[in-house]
Design a protein around this motif. Structure first.
Motif, PDB file in Angstrom:
ATOM      1  N   CYS A  45     -14.801 -47.891 -10.113  1.00  0.00           N
ATOM      2  CA  CYS A  45     -13.421 -48.365 -10.215  1.00  0.00           C
ATOM      3  C   CYS A  45     -13.008 -48.343 -11.686  1.00  0.00           C
ATOM      4  CB  CYS A  45     -13.301 -49.782  -9.649  1.00  0.00           C
ATOM      5  SG  CYS A  45     -13.854 -49.934  -7.938  1.00  0.00           S
ATOM      6  N   PRO A  46     -12.062 -47.498 -12.076  1.00  0.00           N
ATOM      7  CA  PRO A  46     -11.749 -47.282 -13.498  1.00  0.00           C
ATOM      8  C   PRO A  46     -11.386 -48.543 -14.271  1.00  0.00           C
ATOM      9  CG  PRO A  46     -10.678 -45.637 -12.129  1.00  0.00           C
ATOM     10  CD  PRO A  46     -11.241 -46.657 -11.195  1.00  0.00           C
ATOM     11  N   ASN A  47     -10.585 -49.427 -13.670  1.00  0.00           N
ATOM     12  CA  ASN A  47     -10.096 -50.605 -14.391  1.00  0.00           C
ATOM     13  C   ASN A  47     -10.797 -51.893 -13.995  1.00  0.00           C
ATOM     14  OD1 ASN A  47      -7.820 -49.272 -15.858  1.00  0.00           O
ATOM     15  ND2 ASN A  47      -7.152 -48.846 -13.763  1.00  0.00           N
ATOM     16  N   PHE A  48     -11.790 -51.763 -13.107  1.00  0.00           N
ATOM     17  CA  PHE A  48     -12.514 -52.939 -12.621  1.00  0.00           C
ATOM     18  C   PHE A  48     -14.006 -52.624 -12.560  1.00  0.00           C
ATOM     19  CE2 PHE A  48      -8.221 -53.103 -10.966  1.00  0.00           C
ATOM     20  CZ  PHE A  48      -7.836 -54.417 -11.202  1.00  0.00           C
ATOM     21  N   PRO A  49     -14.685 -52.670 -13.713  1.00  0.00           N
ATOM     22  CA  PRO A  49     -16.109 -52.334 -13.741  1.00  0.00           C
ATOM     23  C   PRO A  49     -16.940 -53.313 -12.905  1.00  0.00           C
ATOM     24  CG  PRO A  49     -15.175 -52.401 -15.965  1.00  0.00           C
ATOM     25  CD  PRO A  49     -14.152 -52.988 -15.050  1.00  0.00           C
ATOM     26  N   SER A 102     -15.241 -57.132 -13.120  1.00  0.00           N
ATOM     27  CA  SER A 102     -14.380 -57.636 -14.186  1.00  0.00           C
ATOM     28  C   SER A 102     -13.074 -56.858 -14.151  1.00  0.00           C
ATOM     29  CB  SER A 102     -15.044 -57.478 -15.558  1.00  0.00           C
ATOM     30  OG  SER A 102     -15.281 -56.109 -15.850  1.00  0.00           O
ATOM     31  N   GLY A 103     -12.017 -57.500 -14.665  1.00  0.00           N
ATOM     32  CA  GLY A 103     -10.711 -56.863 -14.632  1.00  0.00           C
ATOM     33  C   GLY A 103      -9.945 -57.110 -15.914  1.00  0.00           C
ATOM     34  N   PRO A 104      -8.695 -56.683 -15.966  1.00  0.00           N
ATOM     35  CA  PRO A 104      -7.863 -56.879 -17.163  1.00  0.00           C
ATOM     36  C   PRO A 104      -7.704 -58.358 -17.503  1.00  0.00           C
ATOM     37  CG  PRO A 104      -6.839 -55.352 -15.605  1.00  0.00           C
ATOM     38  CD  PRO A 104      -7.989 -55.968 -14.891  1.00  0.00           C
ATOM     39  N   ASP A 105      -7.529 -58.635 -18.784  1.00  0.00           N
ATOM     40  CA  ASP A 105      -7.277 -59.997 -19.275  1.00  0.00           C
ATOM     41  C   ASP A 105      -8.381 -60.975 -18.872  1.00  0.00           C
ATOM     42  OD1 ASP A 105      -4.799 -59.159 -20.359  1.00  0.00           O
ATOM     43  OD2 ASP A 105      -3.840 -59.424 -18.402  1.00  0.00           O
ATOM     44  N   ASN A 106      -9.619 -60.478 -18.893  1.00  0.00           N
ATOM     45  CA  ASN A 106     -10.806 -61.316 -18.637  1.00  0.00           C
ATOM     46  C   ASN A 106     -10.853 -61.899 -17.227  1.00  0.00           C
ATOM     47  OD1 ASN A 106     -11.883 -61.030 -21.304  1.00  0.00           O
ATOM     48  ND2 ASN A 106     -10.325 -62.483 -22.017  1.00  0.00           N
ATOM     49  N   HIS A 107     -10.166 -61.265 -16.307  1.00  0.00           N
ATOM     50  CA  HIS A 107     -10.241 -61.719 -14.921  1.00  0.00           C
ATOM     51  C   HIS A 107     -11.560 -61.277 -14.281  1.00  0.00           C
ATOM     52  CE1 HIS A 107      -6.425 -63.612 -14.128  1.00  0.00           C
ATOM     53  NE2 HIS A 107      -5.763 -62.612 -14.685  1.00  0.00           N
ATOM     54  N   HIS A 108     -11.975 -62.025 -13.273  1.00  0.00           N
ATOM     55  CA  HIS A 108     -13.132 -61.661 -12.472  1.00  0.00           C
ATOM     56  C   HIS A 108     -12.714 -61.679 -11.006  1.00  0.00           C
ATOM     57  CE1 HIS A 108     -14.944 -63.004 -16.253  1.00  0.00           C
ATOM     58  NE2 HIS A 108     -15.909 -62.139 -15.970  1.00  0.00           N
ATOM     59  N   LEU A 109     -13.194 -60.687 -10.273  1.00  0.00           N
ATOM     60  CA  LEU A 109     -12.775 -60.541  -8.883  1.00  0.00           C
ATOM     61  C   LEU A 109     -13.980 -60.339  -7.981  1.00  0.00           C
ATOM     62  CD1 LEU A 109     -10.613 -58.605 -10.809  1.00  0.00           C
ATOM     63  CD2 LEU A 109      -9.295 -59.094  -8.749  1.00  0.00           C
ATOM     64  N   ASP A 110     -13.848 -60.852  -6.775  1.00  0.00           N
ATOM     65  CA  ASP A 110     -14.916 -60.780  -5.787  1.00  0.00           C
ATOM     66  C   ASP A 110     -14.524 -59.814  -4.673  1.00  0.00           C
ATOM     67  OD1 ASP A 110     -15.587 -61.891  -2.878  1.00  0.00           O
ATOM     68  OD2 ASP A 110     -17.273 -62.445  -4.139  1.00  0.00           O
ATOM     69  N   PHE A 111     -15.473 -58.966  -4.277  1.00  0.00           N
ATOM     70  CA  PHE A 111     -15.268 -58.087  -3.126  1.00  0.00           C
ATOM     71  C   PHE A 111     -16.392 -58.307  -2.131  1.00  0.00           C
ATOM     72  CE2 PHE A 111     -16.504 -53.821  -1.295  1.00  0.00           C
ATOM     73  CZ  PHE A 111     -15.578 -53.855  -0.264  1.00  0.00           C
TER      74      PHE A 111
END
Length: 219
Positions: free
Chosen positions: A46-50, A76-85
């Motif tokens: 994922c290019p913007n979400f390593p 991880s995402g933009p602006d130091n966000h973290h996301l769960d899948f």
């Protein structure tokens, strides 16, 4: 009463669809995937979400769902966000239930709950959008979830269960079901911003899945 009426309509619709499918789809055994299959195919491009890490699924969850396989990963995402899948795959209807029950059991208060049609990976998908507050920490988060079953995408766990049950009963070889969940772990506190972020994230995950697990994207 209204919910019973809607469920009855779903059952009738699925029965009709199942009858048509049973007459046009050849009945042949499909190869059943396992956990190793999914572990080798975690979306990691994922290019913007390593991808930060994958997480082991606890035994209690395995025992409760008995899935064919699961993916649980943090990005991880933009602006130091973290996301769960999270992805759950199974041919059994027992693996699927209303996720809101789990959220409540994990100390989340559901502040807002609505169904929206979201464009994810070029597909218009009905998804449940949740705004939640943790009753212990006070932290806020946004989540979306949806299902893919024998007759397409749905936000309704009842429809998912019924489609898999009918598919198994009729012996139709397209009975693999999937549950998708995406969560912004560190909410901005602004629902529209969270939803925009999570939709971008889900699209990149779907694009990666089209290559690694194409059957899970309705391809």
């Amino acid at each position: 009463m209204e919910r019973l009426r809607r469920n009855a309509i779903h059952v009738i619709t699925l029965l009709l669809a199942a009858g048509v499918a049973a007459t046009v789809i050849p009945n042949k055994a499909a190869k059943k995937p396992n956990q190793a299959y999914y572990e080798a195919r975690v979306p990691n491009s994922c290019p913007n979400f390593p991808l930060l890490k994958t997480m082991d699924v606890d035994q209690a969850t395995w025992d409760a769902l008995s899935p064919d396989g699961m993916i649980s990963a943090i990005y991880s995402g933009p602006d130091n966000h973290h996301l769960d899948f999270t992805l759950v795959s199974s041919t059994s209807s027992n693996a699927f239930h209303d996720p809101q029950i789990c959220f409540r059991n994990q100390n989340w208060r559901l502040d807002q709950n609505e169904i929206k049609t979201l464009n994810i990976g070029g597909k218009n998908i009905p998804a449940v959008v949740l705004s939640m507050t943790n009753s212990v920490s006070g932290s806020q988060t946004t989540a979306i979830y949806f299902f893919l079953g024998p007759w397409g995408f749905t936000a309704d766990p009842f429809r998912q269960v019924m489609s898999l049950t009918l598919s198994k009963t009729l012996g139709i070889p397209m009975g693999q079901g999937y549950f998708f969940r995406f969560i912004v772990l560190d909410s901005s506190g602004k629902k529209n911003e969270d939803l925009n972020l999570i939709q971008r994230f889900a699209t990149e995950v779907f694009d990666a899945l089209k290559k690694s697990i194409p059957e899970a994207t309705g391809a």
